[in-house]
Design an enzyme around this catalytic site. Sequence first.
Site, PDB file in Angstrom:
ATOM      1  N   ARG A  99       0.749  -1.355  -0.371  1.00  0.00           N
ATOM      2  CA  ARG A  99       0.181  -0.336  -0.091  1.00  0.00           C
ATOM      3  C   ARG A  99       0.755   0.941  -0.561  1.00  0.00           C
ATOM      4  NH1 ARG A  99      -3.292  -3.036  -1.568  1.00  0.00           N
ATOM      5  NH2 ARG A  99      -5.870  -3.802  -0.733  1.00  0.00           N
ATOM      6  N   HIS A 158       0.427  -0.505 -10.282  1.00  0.00           N
ATOM      7  CA  HIS A 158      -0.264  -0.639  -9.774  1.00  0.00           C
ATOM      8  C   HIS A 158      -1.004  -2.437 -10.260  1.00  0.00           C
ATOM      9  CE1 HIS A 158      -3.320  -0.465  -5.866  1.00  0.00           C
ATOM     10  NE2 HIS A 158      -2.782  -2.130  -5.786  1.00  0.00           N
TER      11      HIS A 158
END
Length: 310
Positions: free
Chosen positions: A225, A273
């Site tokens: 994250r 991502h």
Amino acid sequence: MPVNILFSARPELWPEYEPLMRQYLTDAGLDFHLAKDIPADQVDYIVYAPNGGVQDFTPFSQLKAVLSLWAGVEKISGNETLTVPLARMVDGGLTQGMTEWVVGHVLRYHLGMDCHITQQDGTWTPDAPPLASQRTVCILGLGALGEAAALALAALNFHVIGWSRTAKDIPGVTCLHGQDGLREALSQAEIVVLLLPDTPATENILNADTLALLPKGAQIVNPGRGPLIDDDALLHALNSGQIGHATLDVFRIEPLPVNHPYWVHPNVTVTPHIASETRPVTAAQVICENIRRGEAGEPFLHLVDRDLGY
């Protein structure tokens, strides 16, 4: 009465998930109604993604559980209108994809591949890397993804240290926990992989103080994250040479703004991502198994501890 299942995720996912879920629910012997639009007071289960539109769960008066398609639940775990069980996504496809990405980038660092890719000017430098058994890799976070990555790296004979907030026991991995354990783990880590959830307790876990604990020139891999890292502190550590290189797949703002310093920093690799994603063919199985369990009165899989946030 059929089980009413509301699919609340991005509309373009519906054509992928709908036939898979119908097949799995039928195989489970369930009488069900699966749709993208069901009156709120008739919904039994919500197949959920934060970008699916449902934010207020108050109207869902007969709701039994919310089943997330995402591994991360920081966007929903604090929702005070959600009072039923919340399950996060843990599935084999997501775990395998993450493990492959982590192992690939750890090996890239370990073998010095970047140097050989960029150094094509006729310079002959026969500098072989150490064996994996001589390289220490630290995995921060020993949930399903962290444990799988730690085991894969240990199988390649890396010296793997795993850290978690609570005690864990994983064969072949040195498991540490708590604040003292974090300091001990980081002080030995030549490569650090972040696979922690995004919670108030993990935000900026890599900051000026903890980055200073790492051996000089250590390398960082973050597919976990974005908020796990203090960006300003990391940039300072990269500029000073305390950190040798960082490969970052997740960010506080996504897509990463075009003017962000990470894009142009010579010692940062940005990936968009892509470390892993939920695969419909395996994720649908997990969702449908939890619906079967709910209807059979069995415990749900992968329940979120709302106090811990994961």
